[in-house]
Design a protein around this motif. Structure first.
Motif, PDB file in Angstrom:
ATOM      1  N   GLY A  78       0.795  -1.222   0.000  1.00 60.97           N
ATOM      2  CA  GLY A  78       0.000   0.000   0.000  1.00 60.97           C
ATOM      3  C   GLY A  78       0.832   1.279   0.000  1.00 60.97           C
ATOM      4  O   GLY A  78       2.029   1.277  -0.232  1.00 60.97           O
ATOM      5  N   HIS A  79       0.156   2.366   0.258  1.00 55.58           N
ATOM      6  CA  HIS A  79       0.770   3.685   0.308  1.00 55.58           C
ATOM      7  C   HIS A  79       1.713   3.803   1.505  1.00 55.58           C
ATOM      8  O   HIS A  79       1.368   3.419   2.598  1.00 55.58           O
ATOM      9  CB  HIS A  79      -0.350   4.721   0.420  1.00 55.58           C
ATOM     10  CG  HIS A  79       0.137   6.104   0.637  1.00 55.58           C
ATOM     11  ND1 HIS A  79       0.503   6.928  -0.397  1.00 55.58           N
ATOM     12  CD2 HIS A  79       0.315   6.808   1.764  1.00 55.58           C
ATOM     13  CE1 HIS A  79       0.885   8.079   0.101  1.00 55.58           C
ATOM     14  NE2 HIS A  79       0.782   8.044   1.408  1.00 55.58           N
ATOM     15  N   HIS A  80       2.880   4.310   1.253  1.00 60.70           N
ATOM     16  CA  HIS A  80       3.835   4.444   2.351  1.00 60.70           C
ATOM     17  C   HIS A  80       4.899   5.477   2.006  1.00 60.70           C
ATOM     18  O   HIS A  80       4.895   6.047   0.927  1.00 60.70           O
ATOM     19  CB  HIS A  80       4.484   3.091   2.632  1.00 60.70           C
ATOM     20  CG  HIS A  80       5.196   2.538   1.437  1.00 60.70           C
ATOM     21  ND1 HIS A  80       4.571   1.711   0.522  1.00 60.70           N
ATOM     22  CD2 HIS A  80       6.453   2.720   0.983  1.00 60.70           C
ATOM     23  CE1 HIS A  80       5.429   1.403  -0.440  1.00 60.70           C
ATOM     24  NE2 HIS A  80       6.583   2.001  -0.187  1.00 60.70           N
ATOM     25  N   HIS A  81       5.822   5.694   2.917  1.00 61.63           N
ATOM     26  CA  HIS A  81       6.869   6.688   2.697  1.00 61.63           C
ATOM     27  C   HIS A  81       8.240   6.106   3.000  1.00 61.63           C
ATOM     28  O   HIS A  81       8.343   4.959   3.410  1.00 61.63           O
ATOM     29  CB  HIS A  81       6.597   7.924   3.560  1.00 61.63           C
ATOM     30  CG  HIS A  81       5.290   8.548   3.240  1.00 61.63           C
ATOM     31  ND1 HIS A  81       5.113   9.424   2.208  1.00 61.63           N
ATOM     32  CD2 HIS A  81       4.072   8.383   3.799  1.00 61.63           C
ATOM     33  CE1 HIS A  81       3.853   9.789   2.140  1.00 61.63           C
ATOM     34  NE2 HIS A  81       3.189   9.169   3.106  1.00 61.63           N
ATOM     35  N   HIS A  82       9.270   6.935   2.818  1.00 60.06           N
ATOM     36  CA  HIS A  82      10.622   6.415   2.991  1.00 60.06           C
ATOM     37  C   HIS A  82      11.497   7.301   3.842  1.00 60.06           C
ATOM     38  O   HIS A  82      11.381   8.523   3.825  1.00 60.06           O
ATOM     39  CB  HIS A  82      11.283   6.226   1.628  1.00 60.06           C
ATOM     40  CG  HIS A  82      10.552   5.288   0.737  1.00 60.06           C
ATOM     41  ND1 HIS A  82       9.783   5.703  -0.304  1.00 60.06           N
ATOM     42  CD2 HIS A  82      10.444   3.937   0.768  1.00 60.06           C
ATOM     43  CE1 HIS A  82       9.235   4.661  -0.900  1.00 60.06           C
ATOM     44  NE2 HIS A  82       9.621   3.568  -0.274  1.00 60.06           N
ATOM     45  N   ALA A 103      -0.441   9.481  10.747  1.00 62.90           N
ATOM     46  CA  ALA A 103      -0.343  10.849  11.225  1.00 62.90           C
ATOM     47  C   ALA A 103      -0.296  11.846  10.076  1.00 62.90           C
ATOM     48  O   ALA A 103      -1.106  12.766  10.003  1.00 62.90           O
ATOM     49  CB  ALA A 103       0.886  11.017  12.117  1.00 62.90           C
ATOM     50  N   ILE A 104       0.631  11.674   9.167  1.00 64.72           N
ATOM     51  CA  ILE A 104       0.695  12.624   8.050  1.00 64.72           C
ATOM     52  C   ILE A 104      -0.460  12.440   7.099  1.00 64.72           C
ATOM     53  O   ILE A 104      -0.917  13.415   6.510  1.00 64.72           O
ATOM     54  CB  ILE A 104       1.957  12.475   7.152  1.00 64.72           C
ATOM     55  CG1 ILE A 104       2.814  11.353   7.635  1.00 64.72           C
ATOM     56  CG2 ILE A 104       2.708  13.766   7.005  1.00 64.72           C
ATOM     57  CD1 ILE A 104       2.904  10.291   6.626  1.00 64.72           C
ATOM     58  N   GLU A 105      -0.857  11.200   6.904  1.00 61.57           N
ATOM     59  CA  GLU A 105      -1.973  10.962   5.987  1.00 61.57           C
ATOM     60  C   GLU A 105      -3.154  11.817   6.418  1.00 61.57           C
ATOM     61  O   GLU A 105      -3.744  12.541   5.626  1.00 61.57           O
ATOM     62  CB  GLU A 105      -2.377   9.492   5.985  1.00 61.57           C
ATOM     63  CG  GLU A 105      -1.270   8.511   5.661  1.00 61.57           C
ATOM     64  CD  GLU A 105      -0.487   8.847   4.414  1.00 61.57           C
ATOM     65  OE1 GLU A 105      -1.084   9.333   3.442  1.00 61.57           O
ATOM     66  OE2 GLU A 105       0.751   8.663   4.429  1.00 61.57           O
ATOM     67  N   ASN A 106      -3.442  11.738   7.701  1.00 62.62           N
ATOM     68  CA  ASN A 106      -4.566  12.510   8.226  1.00 62.62           C
ATOM     69  C   ASN A 106      -4.314  14.005   8.117  1.00 62.62           C
ATOM     70  O   ASN A 106      -5.210  14.767   7.778  1.00 62.62           O
ATOM     71  CB  ASN A 106      -4.819  12.140   9.691  1.00 62.62           C
ATOM     72  CG  ASN A 106      -5.244  10.691   9.830  1.00 62.62           C
ATOM     73  OD1 ASN A 106      -5.822  10.117   8.898  1.00 62.62           O
ATOM     74  ND2 ASN A 106      -4.944  10.084  10.969  1.00 62.62           N
ATOM     75  N   SER A 160      -2.274  15.042  -3.749  1.00 62.36           N
ATOM     76  CA  SER A 160      -1.305  13.976  -3.609  1.00 62.36           C
ATOM     77  C   SER A 160      -0.143  14.557  -2.827  1.00 62.36           C
ATOM     78  O   SER A 160       0.086  15.762  -2.867  1.00 62.36           O
ATOM     79  CB  SER A 160      -0.810  13.521  -4.975  1.00 62.36           C
ATOM     80  OG  SER A 160      -0.032  14.536  -5.558  1.00 62.36           O
ATOM     81  N   HIS A 161       0.525  13.724  -2.103  1.00 58.70           N
ATOM     82  CA  HIS A 161       1.663  14.238  -1.368  1.00 58.70           C
ATOM     83  C   HIS A 161       2.824  13.277  -1.498  1.00 58.70           C
ATOM     84  O   HIS A 161       2.670  12.110  -1.838  1.00 58.70           O
ATOM     85  CB  HIS A 161       1.313  14.429   0.109  1.00 58.70           C
ATOM     86  CG  HIS A 161       0.962  13.161   0.789  1.00 58.70           C
ATOM     87  ND1 HIS A 161      -0.324  12.807   1.056  1.00 58.70           N
ATOM     88  CD2 HIS A 161       1.730  12.150   1.235  1.00 58.70           C
ATOM     89  CE1 HIS A 161      -0.326  11.636   1.653  1.00 58.70           C
ATOM     90  NE2 HIS A 161       0.902  11.208   1.776  1.00 58.70           N
ATOM     91  N   LYS A 162       3.951  13.803  -1.282  1.00 55.00           N
ATOM     92  CA  LYS A 162       5.155  13.003  -1.383  1.00 55.00           C
ATOM     93  C   LYS A 162       5.984  13.377  -0.169  1.00 55.00           C
ATOM     94  O   LYS A 162       6.438  14.506  -0.046  1.00 55.00           O
ATOM     95  CB  LYS A 162       5.882  13.329  -2.684  1.00 55.00           C
ATOM     96  CG  LYS A 162       6.948  12.329  -3.028  1.00 55.00           C
ATOM     97  CD  LYS A 162       7.082  12.158  -4.536  1.00 55.00           C
ATOM     98  CE  LYS A 162       6.050  11.218  -5.087  1.00 55.00           C
ATOM     99  NZ  LYS A 162       6.536  10.126  -5.904  1.00 55.00           N
TER     100      LYS A 162
HETATM  101 MN   LIG Z   1       1.336   9.485   2.785  1.00 53.94          MN
END
Ligand SMILES: [Mn+2]
Ligand SMILES: [Mn+2]
Ligand SMILES: [Zn+2]
Ligand SMILES: [Zn+2]
Lengths: 138, 138
Positions: A85-89, A105-108, A123-125
């Motif tokens: 799924g959606h995630h970050h690095h 947390a950031i998603e919200n 959209s965010h990165k």
């Molecule tokens: Mn995100």
DNA sequence: CTTTTATTGATAATGATTATAATTAGCAAT
DNA sequence: ATTGCTAATTATAATCATTATCAATAAAAG
């Protein structure tokens, strides 16, 4: 006589695509198209540079692999096995060590900020660059 | 006789720098170096392209202006009048409307994630792209 | 095997950014 | 006002990642 049939877009599998996939799956760092191309060359696998670019972009669009932009603007790709799924690095800018992180947390937060301001299709990165523990020692 | 004095790095002010500054302050969207250069040309202000690049980078380093990377890799600059400290942006990808946002939520989150994984000297760049309300109507 | 056309790949083109190197011009001291 | 030092500028060439071309190749279907 039948009118022109609906064009059905056929997907064709090629050795080039397999090679590229395999090469990317073999490392767990972010690599550029050029990196992968060089890597294949070293293995005597001849694949055109343009093909590497095309294939990686296509895979990224399909979300089969992750794509980020390095600080100096290069597009880097990575296969993120354990996570669909959606995630970050969290990325070490010295050695490339990459840690996959998820963050409700950031998603919200982004959701909330966007909504408050009437934005749609947001959209965010969020990628965090830093120096990992082992690189810090040196 | 005195030995070589400590080199003092002198800052010199030039009409070019003023022009660039002024041009950037005149708009409140993110603009590329090329944009600014074209804008100055239109006003019959002759400033070298390289100078525009150099000046904008320098100002960004000094944190006098904000810099982001557009989706296609261009570096964009903007003067953010009302806000001095660390902040992020909500940007309309259609019209360029930019809203400055602050977020203790992500700040804390990135901090926490980095710390948990032993990362140091972390930096993050969180910019949210979307479509603003007025662009959505069309 | 033959047809269809997606895919490839060598190469030219693009486009943003940077390097070069000669010229210009702040600014402090004379 | 003139000079000296050297920061800043600028036209230009060079980089370098990425994209466009388009003829050649080769999956997949019949
Ligand atoms: Mn995100
Ligand atoms: Mn932040
Ligand atoms: Zn590291
Ligand atoms: Zn808009």
């Amino acid at each position: 006589m039948p009118l022109k049939e609906d064009k059905k877009i056929v997907e064709r599998s090629t050795r080039q695509q397999s090679s590229i996939l395999e090469a990317l799956y073999g490392v767990d760092e972010f690599k550029s198209a050029q990196d992968i191309h060089a890597l294949l060359s070293k293995k005597k696998l001849k694949v055109g540079l343009a093909t590497v670019y095309r294939t990686l972009q296509k895979m990224a669009e399909k979300e089969d692999i992750d794509a980020i932009k390095s600080v100096d603007g290069e597009t880097l790709y990575r296969h993120c096995g354990q996570n669909d799924g959606h995630h970050h690095h969290l990325i070490c800018s010295k050695c490339g060590l990459t840690i996959t992180v998820e963050g409700p947390a950031i998603e919200n937060w982004t959701e909330k900020v966007a909504k408050e301001n009437g934005f749609r299709e947001v959209s965010h990165k969020v990628d965090i660059f830093g120096v990992c523990k082992s690189c810090k020692k040196k």
